[in-house]
Design a protein around this motif. Structure first.
Motif, short mmCIF file in Angstrom:
data_model
loop_
_atom_site.label_atom_id
_atom_site.label_comp_id
_atom_site.label_asym_id
_atom_site.label_seq_id
_atom_site.Cartn_x
_atom_site.Cartn_y
_atom_site.Cartn_z
N GLU A 1 1.10 -1.07 0.30
CA GLU A 1 -0.14 0.13 -0.27
C GLU A 1 1.18 1.11 -0.03
OE1 GLU A 1 -0.11 -2.64 1.91
OE2 GLU A 1 -1.99 -3.33 2.37
N HIS A 2 0.30 2.16 -0.94
CA HIS A 2 1.58 3.09 -1.07
C HIS A 2 1.60 4.60 0.21
CE1 HIS A 2 3.16 7.13 -3.34
NE2 HIS A 2 2.12 7.30 -2.94
N ASP A 3 0.16 4.42 1.11
CA ASP A 3 0.49 4.70 2.49
C ASP A 3 1.59 4.44 3.75
OD1 ASP A 3 -1.38 2.75 2.87
OD2 ASP A 3 -2.56 3.54 4.48
N LYS A 4 1.81 2.81 2.82
CA LYS A 4 2.42 2.39 4.03
C LYS A 4 4.27 2.75 3.37
CE LYS A 4 -0.51 -0.91 5.97
NZ LYS A 4 -0.28 -2.82 6.00
N VAL A 5 4.72 2.36 2.48
CA VAL A 5 5.52 3.15 1.99
C VAL A 5 6.05 4.12 1.65
CG1 VAL A 5 6.44 3.17 -0.20
CG2 VAL A 5 5.28 0.80 -0.09
N MET A 6 4.90 5.70 1.94
CA MET A 6 5.73 7.08 2.05
C MET A 6 5.36 6.45 3.47
SD MET A 6 5.27 8.23 -0.46
CE MET A 6 4.95 9.94 -0.69
N ARG A 7 5.23 5.79 4.86
CA ARG A 7 6.02 5.77 5.88
C ARG A 7 7.53 5.37 6.10
NH1 ARG A 7 5.99 8.13 10.41
NH2 ARG A 7 6.15 7.31 12.18
N SER A 8 7.28 4.37 5.28
CA SER A 8 8.96 3.63 5.29
C SER A 8 10.19 4.83 4.79
CB SER A 8 8.69 2.17 4.40
OG SER A 8 9.76 1.84 4.26
N ILE A 9 9.01 5.35 4.04
CA ILE A 9 10.52 6.04 3.64
C ILE A 9 10.77 7.48 4.35
CG2 ILE A 9 10.52 7.86 1.75
CD1 ILE A 9 9.53 6.31 -0.11
N GLU A 10 9.58 8.15 5.20
CA GLU A 10 9.77 9.18 6.06
C GLU A 10 10.40 8.65 7.08
OE1 GLU A 10 6.40 12.03 9.04
OE2 GLU A 10 5.63 10.13 7.04
N LEU A 11 10.22 7.26 7.76
CA LEU A 11 10.75 6.84 8.80
C LEU A 11 12.80 6.74 8.19
CD1 LEU A 11 8.84 4.00 9.95
CD2 LEU A 11 9.45 5.68 10.82
N PHE A 12 13.32 5.65 7.27
CA PHE A 12 14.22 5.83 6.69
C PHE A 12 15.00 7.11 7.00
CE2 PHE A 12 17.41 5.09 3.23
CZ PHE A 12 18.09 4.08 4.21
N GLY A 13 14.59 8.39 5.86
CA GLY A 13 14.89 9.65 6.40
C GLY A 13 15.01 10.49 7.48
N SER A 14 13.88 10.23 8.19
CA SER A 14 14.27 11.29 9.09
C SER A 14 14.55 10.26 10.66
CB SER A 14 12.32 11.85 9.93
OG SER A 14 11.86 10.28 9.85
N LYS A 15 14.55 9.18 10.68
CA LYS A 15 15.10 8.04 11.68
C LYS A 15 15.89 7.43 11.59
CE LYS A 15 11.31 9.71 13.91
NZ LYS A 15 11.11 10.46 15.79
N VAL A 16 16.74 6.69 10.12
CA VAL A 16 17.27 6.03 10.11
C VAL A 16 18.90 6.91 9.82
CG1 VAL A 16 18.00 4.11 8.89
CG2 VAL A 16 15.96 3.76 9.89
#
Length: 364
Positions: free
Chosen positions: A325-340
């Motif tokens: 699902e696109h919304d889950k993918v976008m959350r994954s990207i957000e976490l990767f960029g902001s938290k990781v």
């Protein structure tokens, strides 16, 4: 791991995708919608400060990206600073002149953000499609890489080979903004390919999509020693791997499993492999495993663990294996960029500033 100095560039983190579609999940995502989603994902990756976004070439109904430069050009219009790469161009079945022209054009349109990641391809549909014999799998890549580098190195080219008509003092245009246009070699585990990249002075991207990553460490050493032997010095090295992030590890695992299972089992049927089990899938998420699926804290720990092994300069995450699902993918990207990404960059910068112990493995 060899010593780093004050001129070592910052550690880069990014994403790559094939725009996967998994129709068995019952969704209604069309190739058109999936491509639009990829552009949206790249836009977010740029906004959250990631360094690289790459798209891979396939010629199958479940992977709608067959023309990476076209997709990256659309992404260039929606982004500002993120580097734009293929992952990969199947150079063996393509024309190096056209590949160079497409990515030189992309480089001009993106204000110098284009890269070519060239590989032989893990899928072979493009070979019969474009009239090539799979018996020439190795020689096609070697010859076309030679031509691509000749074009990159000189505006006018004179060249001849077995698999393509000769070129006699012809100019290849446009010329890119970057000089030279970055060309990476992508491999899946072949020692000869790692050595070739090092001898040619080319950065290497190693895809680790199975097994324990530590067993791939000799490939990094082969690349570095070949580069040193050829007088190129230290060359960039990337680890490319599968993974998916969510706010907690179980949510990440549960979200990615159905699509991963369907896609990997489809490939297993085509290649007569054993279907993936949930147990094997979960084992890959462990610290010594090959996938980066989990919470941001788990992914940080794993990137830093592998950096101890490889001393690499870049990490690219294939953030969809099958369609999610696109919304889950976008959350994954957000976490990767902001938290990781910030934590990883800070820790590797700290490590790089520390004096390195002598390398006892150096040969006299």
């Amino acid at each position: 791991m060899d010593a780093r100095d004050a001129t070592t560039p910052p550690f880069e983190l990014g994403l790559y995708t094939f725009g996967d579609i998994t129709p068995e999940l019952g969704g209604s995502v069309t190739p058109q919608q999936r491509l639009l989603d990829v552009i949206d994902e790249a836009r977010l990756a740029d906004e959250v400060g990631l360094d690289v976004f790459a798209v891979g070439e396939h010629h199958r109904p479940d992977f709608p990206i067959s023309a990476p430069a076209v997709v990256l050009a659309a992404i260039a219009e929606r982004t500002k600073r993120i580097r734009l790469s293929s992952a990969v161009n199947v150079l063996s079945s393509d024309d190096p002149v056209r590949v160079f022209q497409q990515f030189a054009t992309l480089d001009l349109l993106s204000n110098g953000r284009a890269e070519i990641m060239a590989g032989r391809g893990s899928f072979t549909e493009s070979f019969p499609l474009f009239g090539y014999d799979l018996h020439d799998y190795d020689s096609l890549f070697a010859e076309k890489l030679e031509l691509l580098l000749a074009i990159r190195g000189s505006e006018r080219v004179t060249w001849s080979g077995r698999h393509r008509p000769p070129i006699e003092d012809r100019g290849v245009y446009p010329r890119p903004l970057q000089d030279p246009l970055p060309v990476w070699i992508a491999i899946g585990g072949t020692p000869e390919s790692a050595i070739r990249a090092g001898l040619l002075g080319l950065p290497l991207a190693l895809a680790i999509i199975g097994g324990q990553p530590a067993r791939f460490a000799p490939l990094a050493e082969l690349h570095r020693r070949a580069a040193a032997q050829a007088g190129h010095g230290r060359l960039p090295f990337s680890i490319n791997a599968h993974g998916f992030l969510a706010d907690d590890s179980q949510a990440a695992s549960d979200a990615a499993w159905p699509a991963t299972k369907l896609l990997m089992d489809r490939i297993a049927r085509e290649r007569d492999f054993t279907p993936v089990t949930r147990e094997a899938y979960e084992a890959g998420h462990e610290l010594h495993g090959h996938t980066f699926t989990g919470s941001p804290e788990q992914v940080v720990e794993k990137i830093l663990y592998q950096h101890e092994i490889f001393g690499h300069d870049r990490f690219l995450l294939q953030f969809i294996v099958g369609s999610l699902e696109h919304d889950k993918v976008m959350r994954s990207i957000e976490l990767f960029g902001s938290k990781v990404a910030p934590v990883v960059r800070d820790e590797i910068a700290r490590r790089s500033s520390q004096p390195s112990a002598p390398d006892d493995t150096t040969e006299p």
